[in-house]
Design a protein around this motif. Structure first.
Motif, mmCIF file in Angstrom:
data_model
loop_
_atom_site.group_PDB
_atom_site.id
_atom_site.type_symbol
_atom_site.label_atom_id
_atom_site.label_comp_id
_atom_site.label_asym_id
_atom_site.label_seq_id
_atom_site.Cartn_x
_atom_site.Cartn_y
_atom_site.Cartn_z
ATOM 1 N N UNK A 239 -8.138 4.639 5.061
ATOM 2 C CA UNK A 239 -7.544 3.889 3.947
ATOM 3 C C UNK A 239 -7.070 4.846 2.857
ATOM 4 N N UNK A 240 -5.914 4.557 2.285
ATOM 5 C CA UNK A 240 -5.370 5.410 1.245
ATOM 6 C C UNK A 240 -4.502 6.534 1.766
ATOM 7 N N UNK A 241 -4.338 6.604 3.079
ATOM 8 C CA UNK A 241 -3.521 7.669 3.664
ATOM 9 C C UNK A 241 -2.050 7.487 3.338
ATOM 10 N N UNK A 242 -1.595 6.249 3.292
ATOM 11 C CA UNK A 242 -0.184 5.978 3.028
ATOM 12 C C UNK A 242 0.534 5.381 4.214
ATOM 13 N N UNK A 257 2.445 -5.878 12.262
ATOM 14 C CA UNK A 257 1.206 -6.640 12.280
ATOM 15 C C UNK A 257 0.196 -5.851 11.460
ATOM 16 N N UNK A 258 -0.169 -6.397 10.319
ATOM 17 C CA UNK A 258 -1.070 -5.704 9.391
ATOM 18 C C UNK A 258 -2.346 -6.511 9.240
ATOM 19 N N UNK A 259 -3.467 -5.924 9.567
ATOM 20 C CA UNK A 259 -4.739 -6.621 9.417
ATOM 21 C C UNK A 259 -5.039 -6.905 7.954
ATOM 22 N N UNK A 260 -4.613 -6.002 7.054
ATOM 23 C CA UNK A 260 -4.788 -6.255 5.624
ATOM 24 C C UNK A 260 -4.021 -7.493 5.193
ATOM 25 N N UNK A 333 -5.919 11.370 -0.983
ATOM 26 C CA UNK A 333 -6.371 10.125 -0.368
ATOM 27 C C UNK A 333 -7.135 9.272 -1.370
ATOM 28 N N UNK A 334 -8.053 9.885 -2.103
ATOM 29 C CA UNK A 334 -8.846 9.128 -3.071
ATOM 30 C C UNK A 334 -7.969 8.610 -4.215
ATOM 31 N N UNK A 335 -6.991 9.417 -4.632
ATOM 32 C CA UNK A 335 -6.080 8.991 -5.698
ATOM 33 C C UNK A 335 -5.258 7.791 -5.254
ATOM 34 N N UNK A 336 -4.715 7.870 -4.030
ATOM 35 C CA UNK A 336 -3.922 6.749 -3.515
ATOM 36 C C UNK A 336 -4.771 5.501 -3.365
ATOM 37 N N UNK A 337 -5.982 5.672 -2.894
ATOM 38 C CA UNK A 337 -6.857 4.516 -2.711
ATOM 39 C C UNK A 337 -7.166 3.852 -4.042
ATOM 40 N N UNK A 338 -7.360 4.646 -5.090
ATOM 41 C CA UNK A 338 -7.683 4.081 -6.401
ATOM 42 C C UNK A 338 -6.521 3.286 -6.977
ATOM 43 N N UNK A 339 -5.308 3.563 -6.490
ATOM 44 C CA UNK A 339 -4.141 2.849 -6.970
ATOM 45 C C UNK A 339 -3.790 1.628 -6.144
ATOM 46 N N UNK A 341 -4.117 -2.193 -4.590
ATOM 47 C CA UNK A 341 -4.508 -3.490 -5.145
ATOM 48 C C UNK A 341 -5.936 -3.823 -4.753
ATOM 49 N N UNK A 342 -6.282 -3.545 -3.504
ATOM 50 C CA UNK A 342 -7.640 -3.776 -3.021
ATOM 51 C C UNK A 342 -8.279 -2.421 -2.722
ATOM 52 N N UNK A 343 -8.996 -1.874 -3.698
ATOM 53 C CA UNK A 343 -9.580 -0.549 -3.583
ATOM 54 C C UNK A 343 -10.743 -0.577 -2.588
ATOM 55 N N UNK A 344 -10.746 0.404 -1.674
ATOM 56 C CA UNK A 344 -11.850 0.560 -0.736
ATOM 57 C C UNK A 344 -12.878 1.491 -1.381
ATOM 58 N N UNK A 345 -14.143 1.095 -1.462
ATOM 59 C CA UNK A 345 -15.151 1.966 -2.072
ATOM 60 C C UNK A 345 -15.165 3.352 -1.426
#
Length: 372
Positions: A239-242, A257-260, A333-339, A341-345
């Motif tokens: 998650x957060x890879x882009x 097909x996106x599971x999200x 990766x962590x920066x993208x994830x924090x941005x 809409x649904x942040x993954x811990x």
């Protein structure tokens, strides 16, 4: 730029105490604990002519692999009737090596860094194979499947794996040492005979390579008729890879097909049971497959068993499967994830990294590793 000297002098800092405290079977490791064995393997490696003849980068790769080839024993060693064993320590060790090299030494995010890191991970993952593969009925196929990974990382080969295998054998005190060395020599001979010692065998086509490596009843030099009807692109990555960004810029207009998206549309939390999400996604895929419509499957797909189930479905409809693995460096990766809409811990992402296994070349018609 990789600081190989830094890696080689510090990579064991995290593991040394636990390696010293991890015993091994006295039947096969008269030298004692894992750390003692590792140091003996490194000395044996440096003494081998085939190692000394390598260029600097390949020497560094092999030496780092030797340093961490048995770290998986820390987590897998068990005792039984006063003896010790470490089942599945090699795949465990390869995942530990990946996490360490990715996060602590910055070997991530670009295609070149991924190729170098994963060459080490392949060596760790399969270091136990050269002394035993010759006794398997499917020895030829196993060597071809391994050698095909040279298509993904040109730094990896059966030749280098056998060099590490020799050092691993010489770095232990055991009555079967010579037998293991003889078996490694037979492994080398078989790989040379099969023309996969230094690189992947040159198959007549990607279709033939996929059929042969998938254990279908075909000859490796047989030009097969390509009966595929469409192409499915299977994405994988943390998650957060882009992945969404990559799809937008590389697969524009392609059904996705996106599971999200399925979770959001049906108001299903990522922490809820995901069986219904997977089932809805598979049913949607079948609609496209029946129409022979190319599409993208967008999910993390970080483990082989996850991917294999999907590939079996897609190929049952005669689809060509293209796996695209996407990766970025840890900080990005962590920066993208924090941005998102649904942040993954972050704790969840770290757990996923510990379980991550990159796709190997034999898993699909084509496999790509990309830095994003």
């Amino acid at each position: 730029m990789i600081d190989w000297n830094l890696i080689e002098t510090t990579v064991l800092d995290r593991f040394e105490d636990r390696m010293r405290q991890t015993p091994q079977s006295p039947r096969y490791h008269g030298e004692g604990d894992v750390f003692t064995h590792t140091m003996m393997v490194c000395e044996a490696l440096k003494s081998l002519p085939e190692y000394q003849e390598l260029d600097d980068t390949r020497q560094h790769l092999l030496y780092v692999a030797a340093l961490i080839h048995d770290v998986g024993k820390i987590r897998t060693t068990v005792t039984d009737d006063s003896d010790y064993s470490a089942p599945h320590h090699a795949p465990q060790g390869s995942r530990m090596a990946r996490e360490l090299l990715w996060k602590d030494y910055g070997m991530s995010g670009t295609k070149e860094l991924v190729e170098l890191r994963e060459a080490i991970c392949f060596l760790v993952r399969y270091h136990s194979l050269p002394p035993v593969v010759i006794n398997n009925d499917d020895a030829r196929l196993r060597l071809h499947r391994l050698a095909a990974n040279g298509l993904l990382s040109p730094w990896f080969s059966i030749r280098h794996l056998c060099t590490l295998g020799k050092a691993d054998t010489l770095g232990r005190i055991a009555p079967d040492q010579q037998e293991s060395l003889d078996n490694i020599a037979l492994c080398e001979e078989l790989a040379q005979e099969e023309e996969c010692y230094d690189s992947c065998y040159t198959f007549p086509s990607e279709h033939t390579r996929r059929a042969f490596l998938a254990r279908r009843d075909v000859w490796k030099n047989q030009p097969l008729h390509d009966d595929s009807r469409c192409e499915v692109t299977l994405l994988c990555g943390l998650p957060g890879t882009g992945k969404d960004y990559w799809i937008h810029h590389n697969m524009e207009g392609m059904p996705v097909i996106s599971l999200d998206e399925i979770r959001r549309a049906n108001k299903i939390s990522p922490t809820d049971k995901q069986g219904s999400v997977a089932q809805m996604a598979r049913e949607q895929a079948k609609v496209y497959l029946r129409k022979r419509q190319p599409f993208v499957w967008n999910a993390t797909n970080i483990m082989p068993q996850m991917r294999q189930s999907l590939i079996n479905l897609f190929e049952s409809y005669h689809a060509r499967v293209r796996i695209v693995y996407l990766e970025t460096d840890w900080r990005t990766l962590l920066t993208r994830n924090s941005g998102r809409e649904n942040v993954v811990p972050q704790s969840v992402i770290e757990k996923m990294l510990r379980n991550l296994v990159l796709p190997e070349a034999h898993e699909a018609r084509t496999v790509e590793w990309r830095g994003v």
